[in-house]
Design a protein around this motif. Structure first.
Motif, PDB file in Angstrom:
ATOM      1  N   VAL A  91      23.900   8.239 -49.260  1.00  0.00           N
ATOM      2  CA  VAL A  91      24.214   7.281 -50.254  1.00  0.00           C
ATOM      3  C   VAL A  91      24.759   5.782 -49.593  1.00  0.00           C
ATOM      4  CG1 VAL A  91      25.953   6.540 -52.232  1.00  0.00           C
ATOM      5  CG2 VAL A  91      25.106   8.969 -52.203  1.00  0.00           C
ATOM      6  N   ARG A  92      23.909   4.574 -50.108  1.00  0.00           N
ATOM      7  CA  ARG A  92      24.377   3.375 -49.265  1.00  0.00           C
ATOM      8  C   ARG A  92      23.757   2.256 -49.757  1.00  0.00           C
ATOM      9  NH1 ARG A  92      19.700   4.945 -44.650  1.00  0.00           N
ATOM     10  NH2 ARG A  92      17.825   4.352 -46.079  1.00  0.00           N
ATOM     11  N   GLY A  93      24.103   1.171 -49.464  1.00  0.00           N
ATOM     12  CA  GLY A  93      23.792  -0.099 -50.222  1.00  0.00           C
ATOM     13  C   GLY A  93      22.326  -0.449 -50.467  1.00  0.00           C
ATOM     14  N   GLY A  98      17.701   1.120 -31.802  1.00  0.00           N
ATOM     15  CA  GLY A  98      17.651   0.650 -32.968  1.00  0.00           C
ATOM     16  C   GLY A  98      18.222   1.454 -33.931  1.00  0.00           C
ATOM     17  N   TYR A  99      18.783   0.665 -35.226  1.00  0.00           N
ATOM     18  CA  TYR A  99      19.397   1.441 -36.293  1.00  0.00           C
ATOM     19  C   TYR A  99      18.402   2.528 -36.999  1.00  0.00           C
ATOM     20  CZ  TYR A  99      20.388   1.806 -41.287  1.00  0.00           C
ATOM     21  OH  TYR A  99      20.566   2.371 -42.481  1.00  0.00           O
ATOM     22  N   GLN A 100      17.258   2.145 -37.047  1.00  0.00           N
ATOM     23  CA  GLN A 100      16.428   3.220 -37.866  1.00  0.00           C
ATOM     24  C   GLN A 100      16.477   4.511 -37.106  1.00  0.00           C
ATOM     25  OE1 GLN A 100      15.440   1.982 -40.641  1.00  0.00           O
ATOM     26  NE2 GLN A 100      15.681  -0.484 -40.058  1.00  0.00           N
ATOM     27  N   ILE A 131      30.252   6.553 -37.113  1.00  0.00           N
ATOM     28  CA  ILE A 131      30.652   5.303 -36.979  1.00  0.00           C
ATOM     29  C   ILE A 131      29.279   4.835 -36.158  1.00  0.00           C
ATOM     30  CG2 ILE A 131      31.905   3.590 -35.464  1.00  0.00           C
ATOM     31  CD1 ILE A 131      33.709   4.990 -37.757  1.00  0.00           C
ATOM     32  N   GLU A 132      28.836   3.635 -36.979  1.00  0.00           N
ATOM     33  CA  GLU A 132      27.441   3.325 -36.325  1.00  0.00           C
ATOM     34  C   GLU A 132      27.409   1.998 -35.358  1.00  0.00           C
ATOM     35  OE1 GLU A 132      24.503   3.412 -39.658  1.00  0.00           O
ATOM     36  OE2 GLU A 132      24.252   5.415 -38.853  1.00  0.00           O
ATOM     37  N   ASP A 133      28.044   2.364 -34.254  1.00  0.00           N
ATOM     38  CA  ASP A 133      28.218   1.435 -33.410  1.00  0.00           C
ATOM     39  C   ASP A 133      27.314   1.219 -32.116  1.00  0.00           C
ATOM     40  OD1 ASP A 133      28.831   3.733 -32.281  1.00  0.00           O
ATOM     41  OD2 ASP A 133      30.751   3.152 -31.525  1.00  0.00           O
ATOM     42  N   GLY A 146      27.039  14.801 -47.458  1.00  0.00           N
ATOM     43  CA  GLY A 146      26.935  13.515 -47.631  1.00  0.00           C
ATOM     44  C   GLY A 146      27.597  12.754 -46.416  1.00  0.00           C
ATOM     45  N   ARG A 147      27.594  11.367 -46.145  1.00  0.00           N
ATOM     46  CA  ARG A 147      28.167  10.709 -45.409  1.00  0.00           C
ATOM     47  C   ARG A 147      28.498   9.278 -45.532  1.00  0.00           C
ATOM     48  NH1 ARG A 147      24.677   7.020 -44.685  1.00  0.00           N
ATOM     49  NH2 ARG A 147      22.646   7.269 -43.530  1.00  0.00           N
ATOM     50  N   PHE A 148      29.518   8.738 -44.904  1.00  0.00           N
ATOM     51  CA  PHE A 148      29.568   7.391 -45.001  1.00  0.00           C
ATOM     52  C   PHE A 148      29.361   6.913 -43.271  1.00  0.00           C
ATOM     53  CE2 PHE A 148      32.764   3.789 -44.807  1.00  0.00           C
ATOM     54  CZ  PHE A 148      31.854   2.922 -45.288  1.00  0.00           C
ATOM     55  N   ALA A 149      28.721   5.685 -43.383  1.00  0.00           N
ATOM     56  CA  ALA A 149      28.149   5.486 -42.141  1.00  0.00           C
ATOM     57  C   ALA A 149      28.400   3.935 -41.801  1.00  0.00           C
ATOM     58  CB  ALA A 149      26.691   5.849 -41.698  1.00  0.00           C
ATOM     59  N   PRO A 150      29.707   3.370 -41.664  1.00  0.00           N
ATOM     60  CA  PRO A 150      29.831   2.100 -41.396  1.00  0.00           C
ATOM     61  C   PRO A 150      29.675   1.576 -40.073  1.00  0.00           C
ATOM     62  CG  PRO A 150      32.151   3.247 -41.192  1.00  0.00           C
ATOM     63  CD  PRO A 150      30.904   4.262 -41.702  1.00  0.00           C
ATOM     64  N   THR A 151      29.369   0.358 -40.085  1.00  0.00           N
ATOM     65  CA  THR A 151      28.952  -0.391 -38.745  1.00  0.00           C
ATOM     66  C   THR A 151      30.231  -1.200 -38.559  1.00  0.00           C
ATOM     67  OG1 THR A 151      26.358  -0.517 -39.213  1.00  0.00           O
ATOM     68  CG2 THR A 151      27.704  -2.231 -37.606  1.00  0.00           C
ATOM     69  N   PRO A 152      30.952  -0.807 -37.598  1.00  0.00           N
ATOM     70  CA  PRO A 152      32.373  -1.422 -37.374  1.00  0.00           C
ATOM     71  C   PRO A 152      32.105  -2.764 -36.686  1.00  0.00           C
ATOM     72  CG  PRO A 152      32.288   0.205 -36.066  1.00  0.00           C
ATOM     73  CD  PRO A 152      30.821   0.347 -36.544  1.00  0.00           C
ATOM     74  N   ASP A 154      20.816  -3.018 -50.075  1.00  0.00           N
ATOM     75  CA  ASP A 154      20.191  -3.862 -49.044  1.00  0.00           C
ATOM     76  C   ASP A 154      19.556  -2.988 -47.909  1.00  0.00           C
ATOM     77  OD1 ASP A 154      23.012  -2.736 -48.609  1.00  0.00           O
ATOM     78  OD2 ASP A 154      23.326  -4.176 -46.785  1.00  0.00           O
ATOM     79  N   ILE A 155      19.690  -1.644 -47.965  1.00  0.00           N
ATOM     80  CA  ILE A 155      18.950  -1.003 -47.105  1.00  0.00           C
ATOM     81  C   ILE A 155      17.805  -0.009 -47.709  1.00  0.00           C
ATOM     82  CG2 ILE A 155      19.268   0.741 -45.232  1.00  0.00           C
ATOM     83  CD1 ILE A 155      22.149   0.102 -45.150  1.00  0.00           C
ATOM     84  N   LEU A 156      17.565  -0.033 -49.090  1.00  0.00           N
ATOM     85  CA  LEU A 156      16.637   0.252 -49.682  1.00  0.00           C
ATOM     86  C   LEU A 156      15.197   0.250 -49.042  1.00  0.00           C
ATOM     87  CD1 LEU A 156      15.806   1.883 -52.466  1.00  0.00           C
ATOM     88  CD2 LEU A 156      15.518  -0.262 -53.578  1.00  0.00           C
ATOM     89  N   ALA A 215      18.440   5.742 -34.619  1.00  0.00           N
ATOM     90  CA  ALA A 215      19.678   6.434 -34.629  1.00  0.00           C
ATOM     91  C   ALA A 215      20.129   7.140 -36.046  1.00  0.00           C
ATOM     92  CB  ALA A 215      20.631   5.477 -34.213  1.00  0.00           C
ATOM     93  N   VAL A 216      19.774   6.445 -37.129  1.00  0.00           N
ATOM     94  CA  VAL A 216      20.288   6.838 -38.339  1.00  0.00           C
ATOM     95  C   VAL A 216      19.528   8.336 -38.876  1.00  0.00           C
ATOM     96  CG1 VAL A 216      19.949   6.555 -41.024  1.00  0.00           C
ATOM     97  CG2 VAL A 216      20.915   4.933 -39.562  1.00  0.00           C
ATOM     98  N   VAL A 217      17.793   8.079 -38.460  1.00  0.00           N
ATOM     99  CA  VAL A 217      17.436   9.477 -38.813  1.00  0.00           C
ATOM    100  C   VAL A 217      17.736  10.397 -37.781  1.00  0.00           C
ATOM    101  CG1 VAL A 217      14.852  10.306 -38.431  1.00  0.00           C
ATOM    102  CG2 VAL A 217      15.167   8.000 -39.542  1.00  0.00           C
TER     103      VAL A 217
END
Ligand code: GLU
Length: 306
Positions: A202-204, A184-186, A42-44, A6-12, A206-208, A188-190
């Motif tokens: 696992v994420r908010g 773009g975010y999409q 870190i999603e920067d 799993g991961r946590f990927a905050p945008t700081p 709002d990103i569904l 980079a995340v993938v």
């Protein structure tokens, strides 16, 4: 079988707030309760909005709260070459085209709204000839867009169940690299979820709605599909959505009023993981964790003196 990861990927772009910590907590408990690995990313990618100082602060905050992770944190701002290579592959496959539309042109499109800044793109640049592209490129650097098919993408979310979206109708061709060269975010995340072996996201909530786009990109790039659990949004005790501007709910203020165990215990209670407000360390919650305890409705904060 791959190891649960799993991961946590905050945008700081600011200090972590309770919504971020809730997400980190559920991502952590979910994968640790399976004996799996937990990663921090870190999603920067949006480099100007995310100074390193804030990323380092987020890492310190997570350590203070009791999080541990299994590899050095990854910074997306260091990974431009990797995203470039993925974009090149998609371009070679004929899925990408340059878009010269200005922000003002995009905002004027009368189409169903997909959020603050996104509308279904009218494909004004989708069928330019090579000569037209060369002509426009003289005065403006293009964004790169992914051409999406008229096709339903479906998946089953761990909390919200069956989801479907017609990419062309509901979302439209979307941006992989902005005209200023930032990825773009999409994309980079993938790319990052795949290259780091992430098996559960696992994420908010709002990103569904972004998930179908990511599933389509995964398919084009030949990446495996992780499981997805989108989590409810947090509200205050009156049921109002928390916003990033609620400064008293970020860690600057919270860390002066509460210990890490008080913050984690209160969030765990708000999420349904604990049935009473009491201090709790992250580690102590691992054996108690079960997704069946987490409600789908917005979660009301309890115990923060709202
Ligand atoms: N960076 C995103 C955020 O902070 C999360 C992206 C994800 O978890 O896929 O909202």
């Amino acid at each position: 079988m791959s190891i649960p990861t799993g991961r946590f990927a905050p945008t700081p772009s600011g200090r972590l707030h309770l919504g971020n910590i809730l997400c980190a907590m559920l991502a952590y408990l979910s994968v640790r309760s399976k004996g799996g690995r937990f990663l921090l990313r870190i999603e920067d990618v949006d480099i100007p909005r995310c100074p390193r100082r804030l990323a380092r602060q987020a890492i310190d905050d997570l350590r203070w709260l009791g999080f541990t992770w299994d590899e050095e944190p990854l910074y997306q701002s260091d990974r431009t070459e990797i995203y470039r290579e993925a974009l090149d592959r998609l371009t070679a496959g004929g899925h990408v085209y340059p878009c010269f539309c200005t922000r003002a042109q995009l905002m004027s499109l009368a189409a169903p709204n997909l959020g603050d800044t996104q509308v279904v793109y009218n494909r004004a640049c989708a069928f330019l000839t090579p000569e037209e592209v060369a002509g426009r490129a003289k005065t403006r650097a293009p964004a790169m867009r992914l051409r999406v098919p008229e096709e339903e993408v479906t998946f089953v979310d761990g909390l919200y169940g069956a989801q479907r979206e017609n990419l062309a109708r509901d979302c439209g061709d979307f941006i992989l690299r902005r005209s200023d060269g930032l990825y773009g975010y999409q994309l980079a995340v993938v790319v990052d979820d795949a290259l780091t072996g992430v098996t559960e996201v696992v994420r908010g909530r709002d990103i569904l709605s972004a998930t179908p786009r990511q599933l389509y990109l995964q398919r084009l790039l030949g990446h495996p599909q992780p499981e997805y659990v989108h989590i409810p949004l947090l509200t205050d005790a009156q049921g109002r959505r928390l916003a990033k501007r609620d400064r008293d709910l970020d860690l600057t203020a919270l860390s002066q009023r509460f210990t890490p165990e008080e913050i984690i215990g209160r969030l765990a209670c708000s999420a349904g993981v604990l049935d009473e407000v009491r201090p709790a360390s992250l580690e102590s919650l691992i054996p108690l964790f079960d997704w069946a305890k987490v409600k789908r409705e917005d979660l009301r904060l309890t115990g923060f003196g709202e």
